[in-house]
Design a protein around this motif. Structure first.
Motif, PDB file in Angstrom:
ATOM      1  N   HIS A  61       1.079   4.174   0.289  1.00 50.00           N
ATOM      2  CA  HIS A  61       1.036   3.901  -1.375  1.00 50.00           C
ATOM      3  C   HIS A  61       0.483   4.355  -2.010  1.00 50.00           C
ATOM      4  O   HIS A  61       0.994   4.350  -2.996  1.00 50.00           O
ATOM      5  CB  HIS A  61      -0.714   2.235  -1.127  1.00 50.00           C
ATOM      6  N   ARG A  62      -1.011   5.151  -1.988  1.00 50.47           N
ATOM      7  CA  ARG A  62      -1.434   6.043  -3.136  1.00 50.47           C
ATOM      8  C   ARG A  62      -1.512   7.363  -2.421  1.00 50.47           C
ATOM      9  O   ARG A  62      -2.326   8.485  -2.922  1.00 50.47           O
ATOM     10  CB  ARG A  62      -2.369   5.086  -3.839  1.00 50.47           C
ATOM     11  N   GLY A  63      -1.463   7.608  -0.624  1.00 48.90           N
ATOM     12  CA  GLY A  63      -1.803   9.033  -0.413  1.00 48.90           C
ATOM     13  C   GLY A  63      -3.103   9.150   0.446  1.00 48.90           C
ATOM     14  O   GLY A  63      -3.491  10.427   0.637  1.00 48.90           O
ATOM     15  N   MET A  64      -3.658   8.290   0.607  1.00 48.98           N
ATOM     16  CA  MET A  64      -5.581   8.434   1.242  1.00 48.98           C
ATOM     17  C   MET A  64      -5.032   8.617   2.206  1.00 48.98           C
ATOM     18  O   MET A  64      -3.848   7.834   3.061  1.00 48.98           O
ATOM     19  CB  MET A  64      -6.352   6.625   0.746  1.00 48.98           C
ATOM     20  N   CYS A 102      -6.146   0.902   5.186  1.00 52.21           N
ATOM     21  CA  CYS A 102      -6.915   2.054   4.606  1.00 52.21           C
ATOM     22  C   CYS A 102      -7.922   1.776   3.102  1.00 52.21           C
ATOM     23  O   CYS A 102      -7.903   0.728   2.770  1.00 52.21           O
ATOM     24  CB  CYS A 102      -5.510   2.322   3.121  1.00 52.21           C
ATOM     25  N   TYR A 150      -8.482   2.162   0.807  1.00 50.64           N
ATOM     26  CA  TYR A 150      -8.335   2.640  -0.950  1.00 50.64           C
ATOM     27  C   TYR A 150      -8.279   1.271  -1.515  1.00 50.64           C
ATOM     28  O   TYR A 150      -8.849   0.888  -2.100  1.00 50.64           O
ATOM     29  CB  TYR A 150      -7.978   4.055  -1.568  1.00 50.64           C
ATOM     30  N   HIS A 151      -7.310   0.578  -1.142  1.00 52.22           N
ATOM     31  CA  HIS A 151      -6.714  -0.440  -1.087  1.00 52.22           C
ATOM     32  C   HIS A 151      -6.119  -1.927  -0.368  1.00 52.22           C
ATOM     33  O   HIS A 151      -5.780  -2.871  -0.620  1.00 52.22           O
ATOM     34  CB  HIS A 151      -5.390  -0.972  -2.654  1.00 52.22           C
ATOM     35  N   GLY A 152      -6.620  -1.293   0.916  1.00 48.86           N
ATOM     36  CA  GLY A 152      -6.654  -1.943   1.650  1.00 48.86           C
ATOM     37  C   GLY A 152      -5.047  -2.247   2.636  1.00 48.86           C
ATOM     38  O   GLY A 152      -5.323  -3.117   3.828  1.00 48.86           O
ATOM     39  N   TRP A 153      -3.787  -1.296   2.799  1.00 49.36           N
ATOM     40  CA  TRP A 153      -2.438  -1.350   2.880  1.00 49.36           C
ATOM     41  C   TRP A 153      -3.519  -1.850   4.645  1.00 49.36           C
ATOM     42  O   TRP A 153      -4.111  -0.573   4.702  1.00 49.36           O
ATOM     43  CB  TRP A 153      -1.957  -0.615   2.936  1.00 49.36           C
ATOM     44  N   CYS A 194      -1.358   8.172   3.872  1.00 48.88           N
ATOM     45  CA  CYS A 194      -0.611   6.098   2.969  1.00 48.88           C
ATOM     46  C   CYS A 194       0.055   6.019   2.229  1.00 48.88           C
ATOM     47  O   CYS A 194       0.280   6.089   1.425  1.00 48.88           O
ATOM     48  CB  CYS A 194      -2.190   5.296   2.716  1.00 48.88           C
TER      49      CYS A 194
HETATM   50  S1  FES Z   1      -3.322   4.397  -1.117  1.00 50.67           S
HETATM   51 FE1  FES Z   1      -4.078   3.280   0.995  1.00 50.67          FE
HETATM   52  S2  FES Z   1      -3.879   0.743   0.805  1.00 50.67           S
HETATM   53 FE2  FES Z   1      -3.552   2.080  -1.653  1.00 50.67          FE
END
Ligand code: FES
Ligand code: FES
Ligand code: FES
Ligand SMILES: [Fe+3]
Ligand SMILES: [Fe+3]
Ligand SMILES: [Fe+3]
Lengths: 461, 192, 192, 461, 192, 461
Positions: A93-96, A111, A113-116, A91
């Motif tokens: 955003h933060r690598g998930m 995702c 984690y934060h929904g992107w 991701c």
């Molecule tokens: S890590 Fe994917 S939305 Fe934040």
């Protein structure tokens, strides 16, 4: 065009110290070196084409499978437009992981984690609470898609690369003439019969890798049980005299791809009393159809291949080999006593999991147009011989970790792998295909070609 | 038709695990005890590498398979048994070829692994065919090779059909449902 | 004479494992149930570190041993139990000294390990001596020490002789056949 | 003669930073440093003599055992000529193990990978299909044998080294006078009673290593249960007053070998009321025979040892100690209540398995000429006290990994091991043997001698 | 008052493990067999993620807890069960909320773990309350997630009270005594 | 005052390459780099204050608990003088653990290896056999005590540091105003309800670390089940519209501490119909008492806090947040349907266990003066939501290792974590507390503040 900066490890060891091209020796140390491994990730796996699967795995828009390009986890998905896309499962955003399943169908990947959210082609849709613009203001939305790899389909096989310039044609080179005979011979091509077998071995990826450079000779001893089983010519007692399956034409190309072409007629004793002399290509094909091909599909061969290609397929077909860096090809004749469809079509990839681990992935195929019972037999044959429980490859999987263990020793790691039984290029008369040819007894030429390709990539900074 | 294990549509049976029949054979009943005893004896035969003894437990029409497991999510999350692909796909003849191989040059098991097959959680039910029993057991196998102090291991559920044949029980069907998508065991040169 | 475990010639018994006697005690029989119960109770005594309770299960003529395993190949591949050397070589007196030690300054078990002894695959037969039973069990032990999140573990087969003594069963012989040539467990400060 | 280049780690740390010879302190960091470990493999384990086993393990031609020289796996075999050979178990072809069993008998070792075969002296026989010359044309057959180590038998103990020049005599130095009393005292010498116990501990090899430098002091506290058991003088209450077994003569030599010589008469309360005063050597030996030696074997002692050696053996015999780098000697008196033969003869090697793992190998012996019942008792005594389930060494095996755990901490690894209770060399009157002598209470001198030998080797580039 | 688990004085029950009642239910008796069968069925329900089936085993007054283990030495070395703090502290309502969560967006189990619950060493006794049984079992759980070839696992002793309710047995109390002070399992998103 | 030498890894990568302060991006590589990890041990964990426990754990002299400061094992003990001491659990003699239990009471700690003994304040008592002076003659006894860390108690919380100069006040900075409201609000303060839950996760400590910088946004998606459970405002369907709990005031200070202040009245639908408008602080507190505080304890709040602090606590209290580097604060409102006491008080530390492992430690509290039934409810609430089996944190514990897995990939590790949805400092009118304030929707400001603090420490040689 990159300039040759060579390679020097922090202790001063150079690539030439590890790979002695005058003596055709490779230091065992290459199998157990963290620093070298990191360089391989960059110079080999991030630069060449990698096999990830087959399009028959993801027929519908939204279908996806999760695979790995070396240690990079990727999503292989078919987008709305029907195209196959390969994108990093990281991701922005933060690598998930954006996708957490090994396979499925999804219009979009959100995702957890934060929904992107991302479309099945990897493009960014947005973050929750649109009005808050949680994707920030430093990148436009089209900069926030998943990292994409270049994709090429060959005979339905899905290849991808991080390289910006390497064309798939340049990657294949002269190997295409031979590989077409395996992957592109029928109207509807191959079908993967199910998700791949996956298992992890405690050894460096190059231990199976160098063997995939068409190591034919180990069959006689390590796979001795093949002979004892009585399938191949010779018996436990006589194998070292008759050396079944050791004679044929080995092939390599500078890209590191290799193949072993064997006169099936010679390979299996059941055909020993049949002479192929003076028979037409068609007659030969009917006597001994390529594995997985049924008699009524033979006309397809003529339609999809050149005359020269069909002719080779009928006479001295490619059976085993490898594609650099980490693909093994086993499109083998394996007659059954019970009259079932013979042979097995399987491809492996040896995926690095760190300097001392490799994942063995076993893809099993049939010709898509083959009848179900033939597919069923092909599946059984492949499972019987290859992969997890394969009676042939069990022995490989148990041998490789012992070589790895040896690579740990201070004195042992200075020992070398030797490729000194060399035949040298020699073109059999009337041979049409390209590449370097090594007719006769299978020797070390092809495996050395594998190391030469490795050397060339690793030497480029 | 194209096998499409990726999408939800396919493989209706992919969620099927555990005991199917409802005609339960009570734990502690004579049939249960004999079958449990048989499972223990079978495990001993394999752990002691008495392959001829083991083959004697097998029926000629044996179907011996090990489907793949696939990690799935959302609505399909429990449909994780994939029977289009297998780790084992055996019949009586192919098993005989495997045991035969083990008596010759099967380097994968020469020197042999030191194995231990723990059999627990055995649940039994009657099949529709008289004299046939559905036997579900949990299997934990540890495998020690060479002088390696770290073993390899595997867990699985075995869904068997055992058939009563003149006083003894013989194995007619075994489906081994392993619990991993990517196996940590280097090969299946051993029987499960 | 020189012990030569290296060559095939020696140690005729090196392949012997599992149940020897053929006078089987049926699973589910009264004797079987009491003995299985006893094995569970014994495991609990050890896991709960009630060593006095455990010693109460032991006969005065106890023989308690753990032979080595050796990786061998070819014709000797199954002759892998080496009884010339042992991990344990105990009698009743030496066991008492061990349990006595555990009640004082036995740092190897102070602080104690948190152990769990899983006993399965129990098979029983009558010995020639009346009232004595050959009991073979599979043992899986997990051992947690200090605040280490990674346990040590060991698997073994135990070949016991239990003797009926006024209503209860007592342990007369135990041979622990571990499944590793090189142990992954740091020591045998625990009983198996 | 190598020149001193010293040692500097990549972060600039020098050997003198790690080993402070003015303060007699060693940084805990030495127990947990990958870089240092690699240097140890080269400068310590590839340069000194290593104990692998005993010739009684392989009496017949073709007999072999598999052992390790540090992380290098070797075959220890007795060849046709009856000689003992030690060779690297790494196939010169592609690095596979040539031998896959821990022990056995074989006229030849055939590699299971491609079939190269080697004699029991390591020499190359050939590859399958002789006519194809699969060993290549760059090396003659006699260049393709297994890598050999130099071998020396001492009291039947099999030692080997990769060093080209270090003589075994120089390796032993003045320790020989004392070690003869343990290994070379009877006509037919020692016999290994079975294959060694083997188990792996999660700690660096030097944690048991530095203890093997005759750490006598830890016995009082870590092995407190010995006293509580009542075997030794003193009781749980009194041990810190009587300090049983703490007084004697400690010995070290510059090579790093150390020994503790104890007046057995003082050690065990069962002898407390017996005076050795004015008794002859023979009388003393009869009162308290060395462990494993029966009364009728006493004449052999006089035959095989010098008068000075027998005299010491009868009065203040060496009992425990170590040989640098990784050998522990436990030839201990351990009287039995039940009247069985007393004492245990056991040797350990602590074989490195990476910076954070060590294999504990326990070799158990008896005098070959001893009757079977004595051998049986000796075996039981050794198993009771040492190795896997040893009631003494259990505590060591549980302590060492905790020191290792501490060596991981950023602050902890700057702490030091201290060897500051030093007695200094002092020759007791009438003492015959050589080496540095430390009579009286056991202190840190011998362990510091171990570190000094380590320092000397590590400082040589 | 201040909880002081550090000192010896507190937590009198901290050594309590295993079977407490002495009115033993014999192994092999009808009650024993039905309860063992129930434990196997319960394990299957959890391993097959049939949470509704599992909840059906639970009593409304359920007390479901998992105390901590603490490494202690010397005189307190066996007093290592700490009940002032827990890994689970559940009642019927909270369990329902957990299973309810698992049917929605419980990412910790979506995709689900492939679990295998090995139940052994079952020992049973009667409680003072008629129809209630103290059931102690050993549990070994392996848990496979995603395509990870290395599983997580946990061992524990379960001290249950099962209650006979119109023909079936229901779980009234479960105390899970894990064998680690620091867990190697990433979370307890699964039931034990 | 240290000079800025910056940071450069051996491959030339600089701290600015890893942490891009112009783009607010952090390379995923930081999660998987051994070299960087070693520097973190030195520059972060050896320089800042670390939370080890609470004094209520060790009320009596001699009481101790064993904890870890990063990978350094320490003894936290209350000495005779009643003071709390923190000392390295590494024996100055040979590095063994002086204390082997996780908790207990001991007048002195005697090392089991050789018996050196230490008082509960870490001072050295002596070695066995005093007359032999086995501690040597190079250090006086007072130099041989256990290595001590500086200790500070804040609200009974035990903090320690290896830093010689950093004062606790400078460490807290402006966060004190807010943290007092959580830790120092009642007469007898907090009580730890039992030893902490401990478990290990396969990920780098900074993955939970950066989240502890008040990542509020992930709640909506990763903790979606919270909404589905219906505790918070909104439902599974509506959460992306109502975004419950996303609005409030986020706070950060340069030291890297962060907090999220939420109007409880807004957070939980059960209060939706209650207006706080025009109510006095006291009335508000009675309507919605802080978690764990009973109505009769409300007067204590006025006594222990400033008016401004109580006022905030009554209106928009700090609920979740973190203290740099590895502390998570969850002092949350969690209403119960069954009328039991609501909310949970829990603190976590994320203790490094190597580059790829972290120990999750969960400390659970109640107000010491609260009645037992309230404490009992608080315990249950905390266990239900946080830690091992916490229905909220289960999802975090499963997500973090997947990010870790991604950080292994050669291409993946070049991806970045992004903190680009920034609000920027803005002081709400009438706000009293200090620090940087981010009112409104929770964004990335606080997490970026966490990285800035990390950058500052790592940049100092
Ligand atoms: S890590 Fe994917 S939305 Fe934040
Ligand atoms: S590796 Fe030994 S023969 Fe090839
Ligand atoms: S290490 Fe602690 S006394 Fe020696
Ligand atoms: Fe092969
Ligand atoms: Fe010791
Ligand atoms: Fe969270």
């Amino acid at each position: 065009m990159l300039h040759k900066a060579g390679l020097t490890l922090s202790d001063g060891t150079t690539l030439d110290d590890l790979i002695n091209r005058d003596m055709n020796e490779v230091s065992l140390r290459v199998m157990n070196d963290k620093e070298l491994y990191e360089l391989e990730m960059e110079r080999v796996f991030a630069r060449t084409w990698l096999l990830l699967g087959h399009e028959s795995e993801i027929p519908k828009p939204g279908d996806y499978v999760m695979r790995d390009m070396a240690e990079d986890n990727v999503i292989v998905s078919r987008a709305r437009d029907g195209e196959v896309h390969v994108m990093l499962n990281v991701c922005p955003h933060r690598g998930m992981k954006v996708c957490t399943a090994e396979a499925g169908n999804a219009a979009a990947h959100r995702c957890i984690y934060h929904g992107w959210a991302f479309r099945s082609d990897g493009s960014f849709i947005g973050a929750p609470i649109e009005k808050e613009q949680m994707h920030g203001n430093k990148h436009s939305k089209d900069e926030l898609g998943l990292k994409k790899a270049r994709v090429h389909l060959y005979g339905g096989l899905i290849f991808a690369t991080w390289s910006k310039d390497l064309s798939f044609e340049d990657y294949l080179g002269d190997a295409k003439f031979y590989l077409d005979q395996l992957f592109c011979r029928t109207d509807n091509g191959l079908e993967m019969l199910g998700p791949p077998q996956r298992f992890v071995l405690p050894c460096n990826w190059k231990i199976p890798g160098e063997q995939s450079g068409s190591d034919g000779f180990h069959t006689l001893t390590l796979h001795r049980s093949l002979m004892e089983g009585g399938i191949m010519g010779g018996t436990a007692e006589s194998i070292y005299d008759t050396a079944p399956g050791m004679y044929g034409v080995d092939i390599s190309v500078p890209q590191g791809h290799t193949l072993r072409c064997l006169e099936a007629a010679q390979t299996f004793k059941m055909f020993a009393d049949i002479s192929f002399e003076g028979k037409t290509t068609e007659e030969r094909l009917n006597l001994l159809t390529p594995p997985g091909v049924t008699k009524d599909m033979i006309p397809q061969l003529f339609k999809n291949l050149s005359e020269a290609q069909v002719n080779q397929l009928a006479t001295i077909p490619p059976q085993v080999g490898g594609m650099f860096p980490n693909i093994l090809i086993a499109f083998i004749f394996a007659p059954r006593m019970d009259g079932g469809a013979s042979g097995a079509l399987s491809l492996h990839t040896y995926v690095p999991r760190g300097p001392d681990k490799v994942e063995f992935i076993n893809f099993i195929f049939a010709e898509k147009d083959a009848p179900e019972d033939v597919k069923r037999d092909m599946l059984q044959n492949a499972i019987w011989s290859t992969g997890t429980s394969g009676t042939i490859e069990q022995d490989d999987a148990d041998t490789w970790p012992q070589i790895m263990r040896n690579s740990r020793g201070h004195m042992s790691k200075t020992m070398t792998l030797k490729y000194q039984a060399l035949h040298g290029h020699e073109r059999p008369e009337g041979w049409v295909g390209g590449g370097d040819l090594y007719p006769g007894f299978t020797k070390d030429d092809t495996q050395w070609a594998w190391w030469s390709a490795y050397y060339d990539l690793m030497a480029e900074a | 038709m194209t096998v499409n294990y990726a999408t939800a549509a396919i493989d209706k049976t992919s969620v099927m695990r555990g005991l199917v029949s409802t005609q339960r054979v009570p734990l502690g009943s004579e049939v249960y005890n004999r079958l449990l005893e048989t499972l223990y004896d079978e495990a001993a035969a394999l752990d002691e590498r008495r392959f001829d003894d083991w083959v004697a437990y097998l029926e000629q029409d044996l179907v011996y398979t090990a489907p793949l497991r696939l990690t799935r999510n959302g609505p399909n999350k429990d449909r994780d048994v994939v029977r289009t692909m297998k780790h084992f796909d055996e019949n009586y003849a192919s098993i005989l070829m495997r045991t035969g191989r083990l008596s010759k040059s099967a380097w994968a098991e020469d020197p042999p692994s030191r194995t231990r097959r723990f059999v627990t959680n055995v649940r039994i039910a009657q099949c529709d065919t008289a004299g046939e029993y559905e036997v579900v057991s949990y299997l934990y196998v540890e495998r020690s090779r060479f002088d390696n102090p770290d073993n390899e291991s595997i867990t699985a559920e075995r869904r068997d059909v055992w058939r009563r044949v003149d006083g003894a029980y013989k194995l007619a069907v075994r489906e081994i449902i392993v619990d991993q998508s990517t196996l940590g065991m280097s090969n299946f040169a051993i029987f499960l």
